[in-house]
Design a protein around this motif. Structure first.
Motif, mmCIF file in Angstrom:
data_model
loop_
_atom_site.group_PDB
_atom_site.id
_atom_site.type_symbol
_atom_site.label_atom_id
_atom_site.label_comp_id
_atom_site.label_asym_id
_atom_site.label_seq_id
_atom_site.Cartn_x
_atom_site.Cartn_y
_atom_site.Cartn_z
ATOM 1 N N TYR A 217 40.709 35.730 54.594
ATOM 2 C CA TYR A 217 41.661 35.920 53.504
ATOM 3 C C TYR A 217 42.133 37.355 53.537
ATOM 4 O O TYR A 217 41.325 38.267 53.660
ATOM 5 N N SER A 218 43.409 37.537 53.393
ATOM 6 C CA SER A 218 43.889 38.917 53.305
ATOM 7 C C SER A 218 43.783 39.365 51.850
ATOM 8 O O SER A 218 43.899 38.566 50.915
ATOM 9 N N THR A 219 43.564 40.642 51.697
ATOM 10 C CA THR A 219 43.480 41.203 50.355
ATOM 11 C C THR A 219 44.811 41.043 49.632
ATOM 12 O O THR A 219 44.849 40.817 48.425
ATOM 13 N N THR A 220 45.896 41.138 50.370
ATOM 14 C CA THR A 220 47.220 40.978 49.771
ATOM 15 C C THR A 220 47.388 39.582 49.190
ATOM 16 O O THR A 220 47.899 39.426 48.077
ATOM 17 N N THR A 221 46.939 38.568 49.919
ATOM 18 C CA THR A 221 47.027 37.195 49.422
ATOM 19 C C THR A 221 46.195 37.037 48.160
ATOM 20 O O THR A 221 46.649 36.464 47.167
ATOM 21 N N LEU A 222 44.988 37.553 48.193
ATOM 22 C CA LEU A 222 44.104 37.483 47.038
ATOM 23 C C LEU A 222 44.720 38.204 45.839
ATOM 24 O O LEU A 222 44.756 37.670 44.726
ATOM 25 N N TRP A 223 45.220 39.410 46.070
ATOM 26 C CA TRP A 223 45.838 40.188 44.988
ATOM 27 C C TRP A 223 47.054 39.457 44.418
ATOM 28 O O TRP A 223 47.237 39.404 43.199
ATOM 29 N N ASN A 224 47.881 38.864 45.289
ATOM 30 C CA ASN A 224 49.065 38.137 44.814
ATOM 31 C C ASN A 224 48.676 36.944 43.947
ATOM 32 O O ASN A 224 49.324 36.667 42.938
ATOM 33 N N LYS A 225 47.633 36.242 44.323
ATOM 34 C CA LYS A 225 47.171 35.117 43.511
ATOM 35 C C LYS A 225 46.643 35.622 42.160
ATOM 36 O O LYS A 225 46.890 35.002 41.126
ATOM 37 N N ALA A 226 45.919 36.726 42.186
ATOM 38 C CA ALA A 226 45.408 37.302 40.940
ATOM 39 C C ALA A 226 46.550 37.773 40.040
ATOM 40 O O ALA A 226 46.486 37.624 38.811
ATOM 41 N N MET A 227 47.582 38.328 40.637
ATOM 42 C CA MET A 227 48.749 38.748 39.849
ATOM 43 C C MET A 227 49.458 37.537 39.238
ATOM 44 O O MET A 227 49.875 37.576 38.074
ATOM 45 N N ARG A 228 49.579 36.462 39.998
ATOM 46 C CA ARG A 228 50.200 35.238 39.478
ATOM 47 C C ARG A 228 49.386 34.705 38.293
ATOM 48 O O ARG A 228 49.936 34.288 37.279
ATOM 49 N N ALA B 218 42.696 45.490 43.500
ATOM 50 C CA ALA B 218 43.519 46.592 44.001
ATOM 51 C C ALA B 218 42.715 47.884 44.117
ATOM 52 O O ALA B 218 42.759 48.568 45.149
ATOM 53 N N GLU B 219 41.972 48.201 43.083
ATOM 54 C CA GLU B 219 41.221 49.450 43.106
ATOM 55 C C GLU B 219 40.122 49.423 44.171
ATOM 56 O O GLU B 219 39.895 50.409 44.869
ATOM 57 N N GLY B 220 39.478 48.291 44.325
ATOM 58 C CA GLY B 220 38.424 48.179 45.332
ATOM 59 C C GLY B 220 38.921 48.408 46.747
ATOM 60 O O GLY B 220 38.246 49.035 47.561
ATOM 61 N N TRP B 221 40.112 47.949 47.008
ATOM 62 C CA TRP B 221 40.633 48.072 48.366
ATOM 63 C C TRP B 221 41.168 49.465 48.665
ATOM 64 O O TRP B 221 41.464 49.778 49.805
ATOM 65 N N THR B 222 41.266 50.296 47.656
ATOM 66 C CA THR B 222 41.683 51.684 47.915
ATOM 67 C C THR B 222 40.481 52.604 48.078
ATOM 68 O O THR B 222 40.649 53.776 48.430
ATOM 69 N N ARG B 223 39.294 52.085 47.829
ATOM 70 C CA ARG B 223 38.083 52.893 47.947
ATOM 71 C C ARG B 223 37.665 53.008 49.409
ATOM 72 O O ARG B 223 37.848 52.087 50.189
#
Length: 117
Positions: A3-14, A50-55
């Motif tokens: 799973y890409s983080t972007t896909t996960l983040w997009n689903k969470a945003m939705r 989002a914050e986790g992936w910037t760490r």
């Protein structure tokens, strides 16, 4: 499965979008109660991803994924309660609950992979 983080983040945003729109249907007296709790929990899921992936440290990334998963479980419980007390109709919760299930599975996979590294 990857799973890409972007896909996960997009689903969470939705999911957050759906919840923010759904809370308008709650009773007015719940503005600072359940409405606020639902909004905070839904926004927290995407924000922690989002914050986790910037760490930089793997440990911090795992911690933020864990917090996202906790917020997701909190949101799930709150939505089910809203349905049980008839504040939100079951039909309005179909997509949010589907997304919660999907995001939870994705977070589980990512958290397991993070522990293996």
């Amino acid at each position: 499965m990857h799973y890409s983080t972007t896909t996960l983040w997009n689903k969470a945003m939705r999911l957050a979008e759906l919840v923010c729109r759904s809370v308008a249907g709650l009773p007015a007296e719940e503005r600072y109660g359940m409405r606020l709790q639902l909004t905070r929990a839904s926004v927290s899921v995407a924000s922690n991803i989002a914050e986790g992936w910037t760490r930089e440290s793997k440990r911090e990334r795992r911690q933020f994924l864990s917090m996202a998963h906790g917020s997701l479980s909190e949101l799930h419980t709150q939505l089910i309660l809203c349905e049980r007390v008839h504040w939100l109709p079951a039909a309005a919760l179909l997509e949010p609950l589907r997304l919660i299930d999907e995001i939870s599975r994705m977070l589980t996979v990512l958290r397991r992979k993070a522990r293996e590294r």
